[in-house]
Structure formats: structure tokens, C-alpha cells
Design an enzyme around this catalytic site. Structure first.
Site, short mmCIF file in Angstrom:
data_model
loop_
_atom_site.label_atom_id
_atom_site.label_comp_id
_atom_site.label_asym_id
_atom_site.label_seq_id
_atom_site.Cartn_x
_atom_site.Cartn_y
_atom_site.Cartn_z
N ALA A 102 -33.63 27.89 4.04
CA ALA A 102 -32.28 27.43 3.59
C ALA A 102 -31.17 27.17 4.34
O ALA A 102 -30.31 27.76 4.67
CB ALA A 102 -31.91 28.98 2.72
N TYR B 57 -24.50 19.45 12.32
CA TYR B 57 -25.82 19.94 11.95
C TYR B 57 -26.55 20.25 13.14
O TYR B 57 -27.06 21.63 13.16
CB TYR B 57 -26.34 18.76 11.26
N ASN C 35 -38.92 13.41 10.91
CA ASN C 35 -38.44 12.98 9.54
C ASN C 35 -39.46 13.63 8.60
O ASN C 35 -40.37 13.12 8.23
CB ASN C 35 -38.28 11.45 9.68
N HIS D 294 -32.67 10.67 1.80
CA HIS D 294 -33.29 10.19 2.99
C HIS D 294 -34.20 9.00 2.65
O HIS D 294 -34.27 8.72 1.20
CB HIS D 294 -34.42 11.37 3.46
N ILE E 241 -30.63 -1.63 4.68
CA ILE E 241 -31.13 -1.11 6.02
C ILE E 241 -30.06 -1.03 6.90
O ILE E 241 -29.03 -1.95 7.14
CB ILE E 241 -31.92 -2.25 6.66
N1 UDP Z 1 -31.97 4.35 6.69
C1 UDP Z 1 -31.50 3.16 6.08
N2 UDP Z 1 -31.18 2.88 4.84
C2 UDP Z 1 -31.14 4.14 3.96
C3 UDP Z 1 -31.34 5.48 4.42
C4 UDP Z 1 -31.79 5.58 5.79
O1 UDP Z 1 -31.82 2.03 6.76
O2 UDP Z 1 -30.62 3.88 2.86
C5 UDP Z 1 -32.24 4.59 7.93
C6 UDP Z 1 -31.40 5.32 8.66
O3 UDP Z 1 -30.79 4.67 9.47
C7 UDP Z 1 -32.74 6.05 10.01
C8 UDP Z 1 -33.98 6.11 9.10
O4 UDP Z 1 -33.83 5.23 7.91
O5 UDP Z 1 -32.74 5.11 10.81
C9 UDP Z 1 -33.98 7.50 8.56
O6 UDP Z 1 -32.81 8.03 7.93
P1 UDP Z 1 -32.93 9.32 7.01
O7 UDP Z 1 -31.54 9.72 6.37
O8 UDP Z 1 -34.12 9.56 6.10
O9 UDP Z 1 -33.39 10.50 8.17
P2 UDP Z 1 -32.65 10.68 9.65
O10 UDP Z 1 -33.62 9.90 10.51
O11 UDP Z 1 -31.11 10.59 9.58
O12 UDP Z 1 -32.99 12.35 9.58
#
Ligand code: UDP
Length: 329
Positions: free
Chosen positions: A79, A146, A175, A194, A212
Site C-alpha cells: 500500500a 518517492y 517497470n 504508466h 514520447i
Molecule cells: N513515457 C513516455 N510517454 C508517456 C509515459 C511514459 O514516453 O506518456 C516514458 C517515460 O519517459 C519512461 C518510460 O516511458 O521512459 C516508462 O515510464 P513510466 O512512467 O511507465 O515508468 P517509470 O519508468 O517512470 O517508472
């Protein structure tokens, strides 16, 4: 056979772990969740027989009541608040939810003589990668509240073991993604936070396009590379980790990832292939705090737990897509 309290068991990784426990072990499971992010249905669809207690992990009196009532032997803690961006905007919330409330949870465990703990940690405790792959000995220099709030608990657990004998398994997720193959549970955050959920919303037509974050990273295709690990592979690692802790009566920590990286563009291409939808994609500015590559070295979990992640990007996106199309919560 142990009596296990799963705190946050109505959430994403929690509910998949509950399902795994119910389907593959003899352990008795009780779920406690405040339903701030989790869904009661995520437990009900797994089994109607799982006792469910709605409550806050920081409510020591209630947690003590639950620990005694169900004669709990081991607590699993899912949680937490998990968004890097919101931890920067509202660190108080993260230190409260992810650290102070865990301290109260551990106090309740001490008061009731519960000695075993499974802790969901994160790759964010490492900060900027200093190596190609991140193993358990990588320096822990988190770069956001975090990661810091999770690392503080890791430290607390080491001290609590020495002083009070509480044993723990610390599992650091890379991830987490995908959904149960049955399609009855999956990731359900509104709005989605995510990458894979965001991309699949675009495939469903709920979202106009995918942005992206940054197109000129020093990676093969210019987009970020991440280690995507299926939630059911994570669930299995929890069970292997807790069994080892119980049988050997000692603590351990493991980094959990597939060990391979996929780029944001590769994820998008897989989503287009599996959905058959050619949704619009644009390149926007990089997101602050994103490292170019984040890949786990999970040899320790493979060696010590016999853990072998089974699902690759194809299964991850396919199960997530199945969930997104049919989800009921
Ligand atoms: N990402 C992206 N566009 C989005 C959301 C995420 O390009 O709308 C990219 C983000 O920059 C990272 C990867 O996807 O490189 C994974 O991001 P996420 O937030 O899912 O997980 P994180 O790696 O932050 O834990």
C-alpha cells in the site's frame, strides 16, 4: 502454512500476488486495503473466501486487531504512493504514506509478535544508473522523494532486524506491467500513470495520441529504455522470497526485472501490432528525472530463489491489452 496479511491487496501488484498465493500455495490470506486506489472487486474476483478488512495501514489499533484476530504470521506491504512526479510536488504525502505509516505498521507487528515482512521497494532507490545493469550492490542514491521514502524503509528494516528480530524480504521492482492472463484483474489507475496503460488508451481511442518523452536519448532509437517485468512474474517472486525467508529465517533483498531493456518506441510498436490500431505518436520534451536506461541485474533472485521471469514484452502487452478491452473496474 502461514497466515498472511496482504496490506494493499486490492491494488495492482497486491491483487496479483493475492491471486498467486490463493492459486499456488496453502497459505491463508487476509487483505487489508483502504480502497483509496485499490478495488474491492480485485479481491472478490480472485476468491469470495478471502477475508477483507477496509482500513489504513497507519491505523495501529486496527492493524493490531487484525493481526491478532487472524493470528497473522507474516505481513506483505503493497500500500504505497508510487508516482515520481507527484512525490516531487507533494513530498509530505510520500513521507507520510510510504515511511511514517510503515513505521506504525511495523510497531503493530512488534506489539503482536509478528516477525516476518515482505516489502515492495523500487528501482527508484538507486537513482541515476552507474552501471549497464543495476544489481543489489549498486549505490543507493535516490533522486526523488518517492525513492527516498522507500529507501528510508529499507534502512529501517535493517535496523529493526538487528534490534527486534523482524525479518524482511525487500523486493525492488523495475517497470511492473501486464495483467493476469485470466483477464479478471489488471492495472486500474484513473487516469493511467504508466506507459503501457497510456499507450493502450490511445489504441482504444480513449486518448488522442501518445507523447514520447524525449527523442534524442543516447539509446538505439532515441527513446528511453526500461526493464518491463510482468506483474505475475513479480507475484511469483514474492512467494519464492517469502518461502525462503520462512524456511531459512533470514532477511534478503532482490532486484526484480527481466534483465532486458525495451525502448518506449518498441512498446508502442508492439501495442500497434497487437491492437491493429495505428494511433498517432508525437515526440515531446524529456520528462525531468528520467534516466535514459534502467535495467535490472536479477541474477541474485534467479540464483537464490530459482526465479525465472516467463513473460516477455509480447505477453506483457497482450495481457494488458486484453485487460484494457474487457476490464470491469
Ligand atoms: N513515457 C513516455 N510517454 C508517456 C509515459 C511514459 O514516453 O506518456 C516514458 C517515460 O519517459 C519512461 C518510460 O516511458 O521512459 C516508462 O515510464 P513510466 O512512467 O511507465 O515508468 P517509470 O519508468 O517512470 O517508472
Amino acid at each position: 502454512m502461514a497466515n498472511i496479511l496482504v496490506v494493499g491487496g486490492a491494488g495492482y501488484i497486491g491483487s496479483h500476488t493475492v491471486r498467486y498465493l490463493v492459486q499456488h500455495t496453502d497459505h491463508k490470506v487476509v487483505v487489508c486495503d483502504d480502497l483509496s486506489k485499490g478495488h474491492r472487486q480485485a479481491v472478490e474476483v480472485v476468491s469470495a473466501d478471502i477475508p477483507f478488512e477496509q482500513g489504513d495501514l497507519g491505523d495501529g489499533d486496527n492493524i493490531e486487531r487484525i493481526l491478532r484476530q487472524y493470528r497473522i504470521d507474516l505481513v506483505m506491504h503493497f500500500a504505497a504512493s508510487i508516482e515520481v512526479g507527484s512525490s516531487v510536488a507533494d513530498p509530505a504525502c510520500y513521507y507520510e504514506n510510504n515511511f511514517i505509516k510503515v513505521q506504525r505498521l511495523l510497531a503493530a507487528m512488534r506489539n503482536c509478535g509478528v516477525e516476518y515482512f515482505v516489502f515492495s521497494s523500487t528501482a527508484a532507490v538507486f537513482g541515476d544508473p552507474k552501471a549497464e545493469k543495476i544489481d543489489e550492490l549498486h549505490p543507493q542514491l535516490p533522486i526523488n522523494p518517492y525513492g527516498r521514502s522507500k529507501l528510508m524503509v529499507e534502512w529501517m528494516l535493517k535496523d529493526y532486524e538487528l534490534a527486534y528480530g523482524i525479518k524482511s524480504v525487500i523486493l525492488r521492482y523495475f517497470n511492473a506491467c501486464g495483467a493476469d492472463e485470466s483477464g479478471v484483474i489488471g492495472q486500474s489507475y484513473q487516469p493511467p500513470t504508466h506507459l503501457i496503460s497510456i499507450v493502450l488508451e490511445a489504441a482504444l481511442g480513449v486518448r488522442e495520441k501518445v507523447t514520447i518523452y524525449g527523442g534524442d536519448w543516447k539509446t538505439p532509437d532515441g527513446s528511453c529504455v526500461r526493464d518491463f517485468i510482468h506483474v505475475n512474474d513479480l507475484a511469483e517472486a514474492h512467494i519464492l522470497g517469502l518461502e525462503k525467508m520462512l524456511s531459512e529465517n533470514r532477511s534478503a533483498d532482490y532486484n526484480l526485472g527481466s534483465g532486458s531493456g525495451y525502448s518506449v518506441r518498441e512498446v508502442i510498436a508492439k501495442a500497434k501490432e497487437l491492437s491493429g490500431v495505428d494511433f498517432p505518436v508525437e515526440v515531446g520534451p524529456a520528462r525531468p528525472g528520467d534516466p535514459a536506461r534502467l535495467i535490472a541485474e536479477s541474477d541474485k533472485a534467479r540464483r537464490e530463489l530459482g526465479w525465472e521471469p516467463k513473460r516477455r514484452l509480447h505477453e506483457i502487452v497482450a495481457t494488458a491489452w486484453n485487460w484494457e478491452q474487457h476490464k470491469t473496474f
